[in-house]
Write a protein that holds these residues in place. Structure first.
Motif, PDB file in Angstrom:
ATOM      1  N   LEU A  10       0.838  -1.210   0.000  1.00  0.00           N
ATOM      2  CA  LEU A  10       0.000   0.000   0.000  1.00  0.00           C
ATOM      3  C   LEU A  10       0.866   1.250   0.000  1.00  0.00           C
ATOM      4  CD1 LEU A  10      -2.807  -1.111   2.455  1.00  0.00           C
ATOM      5  CD2 LEU A  10      -3.174  -0.307   0.108  1.00  0.00           C
ATOM      6  N   ALA A  11       1.893   1.260   0.841  1.00  0.00           N
ATOM      7  CA  ALA A  11       2.786   2.423   0.908  1.00  0.00           C
ATOM      8  C   ALA A  11       3.464   2.645  -0.440  1.00  0.00           C
ATOM      9  CB  ALA A  11       3.821   2.233   2.016  1.00  0.00           C
ATOM     10  N   LEU A  18       0.513  10.473  -3.434  1.00  0.00           N
ATOM     11  CA  LEU A  18       0.488  11.534  -2.426  1.00  0.00           C
ATOM     12  C   LEU A  18       1.574  12.570  -2.681  1.00  0.00           C
ATOM     13  CD1 LEU A  18      -0.205   9.288   0.664  1.00  0.00           C
ATOM     14  CD2 LEU A  18      -1.831  10.776  -0.514  1.00  0.00           C
ATOM     15  N   ALA A  19       2.756  12.118  -3.099  1.00  0.00           N
ATOM     16  CA  ALA A  19       3.859  13.048  -3.386  1.00  0.00           C
ATOM     17  C   ALA A  19       3.459  14.013  -4.494  1.00  0.00           C
ATOM     18  CB  ALA A  19       5.116  12.277  -3.767  1.00  0.00           C
ATOM     19  N   ASP A  24       2.870  13.885   2.345  1.00  0.00           N
ATOM     20  CA  ASP A  24       3.657  12.751   2.811  1.00  0.00           C
ATOM     21  C   ASP A  24       2.717  11.703   3.379  1.00  0.00           C
ATOM     22  OD1 ASP A  24       6.288  13.883   2.408  1.00  0.00           O
ATOM     23  OD2 ASP A  24       5.902  15.147   4.166  1.00  0.00           O
ATOM     24  N   LEU A  25       3.035  10.441   3.148  1.00  0.00           N
ATOM     25  CA  LEU A  25       2.303   9.341   3.769  1.00  0.00           C
ATOM     26  C   LEU A  25       2.879   9.154   5.161  1.00  0.00           C
ATOM     27  CD1 LEU A  25       0.262   7.008   3.601  1.00  0.00           C
ATOM     28  CD2 LEU A  25       2.124   5.594   2.700  1.00  0.00           C
ATOM     29  N   GLU A  26       2.080   9.383   6.176  1.00  0.00           N
ATOM     30  CA  GLU A  26       2.537   9.229   7.559  1.00  0.00           C
ATOM     31  C   GLU A  26       2.237   7.830   8.093  1.00  0.00           C
ATOM     32  OE1 GLU A  26       4.423  11.155   9.332  1.00  0.00           O
ATOM     33  OE2 GLU A  26       4.423  12.809   7.917  1.00  0.00           O
ATOM     34  N   ALA A  27       1.133   7.257   7.676  1.00  0.00           N
ATOM     35  CA  ALA A  27       0.769   5.914   8.136  1.00  0.00           C
ATOM     36  C   ALA A  27      -0.299   5.344   7.219  1.00  0.00           C
ATOM     37  CB  ALA A  27       0.237   5.955   9.567  1.00  0.00           C
ATOM     38  N   VAL A  28      -0.309   4.035   7.132  1.00  0.00           N
ATOM     39  CA  VAL A  28      -1.370   3.328   6.431  1.00  0.00           C
ATOM     40  C   VAL A  28      -1.683   2.085   7.253  1.00  0.00           C
ATOM     41  CG1 VAL A  28       0.239   2.097   4.918  1.00  0.00           C
ATOM     42  CG2 VAL A  28      -2.131   2.348   4.222  1.00  0.00           C
ATOM     43  N   VAL A  42      -3.065   8.087   6.526  1.00  0.00           N
ATOM     44  CA  VAL A  42      -2.767   9.323   7.251  1.00  0.00           C
ATOM     45  C   VAL A  42      -1.748  10.112   6.435  1.00  0.00           C
ATOM     46  CG1 VAL A  42      -1.989  10.334   9.427  1.00  0.00           C
ATOM     47  CG2 VAL A  42      -3.204   8.135   9.431  1.00  0.00           C
ATOM     48  N   VAL A  43      -2.099  11.369   6.101  1.00  0.00           N
ATOM     49  CA  VAL A  43      -1.248  12.221   5.268  1.00  0.00           C
ATOM     50  C   VAL A  43      -0.948  13.526   5.996  1.00  0.00           C
ATOM     51  CG1 VAL A  43      -2.174  11.238   3.135  1.00  0.00           C
ATOM     52  CG2 VAL A  43      -3.220  13.288   4.079  1.00  0.00           C
TER      53      VAL A  43
END
Length: 162
Positions: A10-11, A18-19, A24-28, A42-43
């Protein structure tokens, strides 16, 4: 597919999407929710995340997920959100985004420090501690930091005086 393998896939799928949106991807995380699953993404960004950005990026994330098989065929609900105030400060960008805020962190060698973030670079952070003294801490010397909730921040008081 294991939970960690799914999160990694997923990341890898979502970070470029997202970029492109400047986030930024903080969490998935994938959480069971009855007969469905909840996919929480979470972005964040240096400028924060507003509701318009979340709405736009939610559509982009949904399209990327629909074009891949990473979530399989079972139904899921997508939630795109920004981090809450209780997010631990673990990366240099978390500290940088907390500039001006009161934070508390455990020291790696024991003890604790509380101060307002003055500067945050790639290797460390400068905190203004009690008595308006500034001290620099390397990230390697800090454990997770936490933003302290303030009902009246110094910056809010200064803005009200103008």
């Amino acid at each position: 597919m294991g939970a960690q393998a799914r999160q990694d896939r997923l990341a890898a799928l979502l970070e470029p999407v997202l970029a492109e949106a400047g986030l930024d991807l903080e969490a998935v995380e994938v959480v069971p929710a009855g007969k469905r699953r909840l996919l929480r993404v979470v972005v964040d960004s240096d400028d924060g995340v507003d509701m318009d950005a979340v709405g736009t990026v939610s559509q982009d994330v949904s399209a990327a997920l629909d074009a891949s098989d990473v979530m399989g065929s079972a139904p899921y609900v997508l939630e795109v959100t920004s981090p809450g105030v209780d997010r631990p400060l673990t990366l240099p960008r978390h500290w940088r985004r907390s500039r001006g805020r009161l934070v508390q962190a455990r020291l790696a060698d024991g003890g604790e420090v509380t101060g307002r973030v003055v500067e945050a670079g790639d290797d460390g952070v400068v905190l203004e501690t009690a008595g308006a003294e500034q001290a620099e801490y390397r990230y390697a010397d800090l454990e997770r930091g936490r933003v302290q909730v303030e009902f009246r921040r110094q910056a809010d008081d200064d803005a009200a005086a103008d």
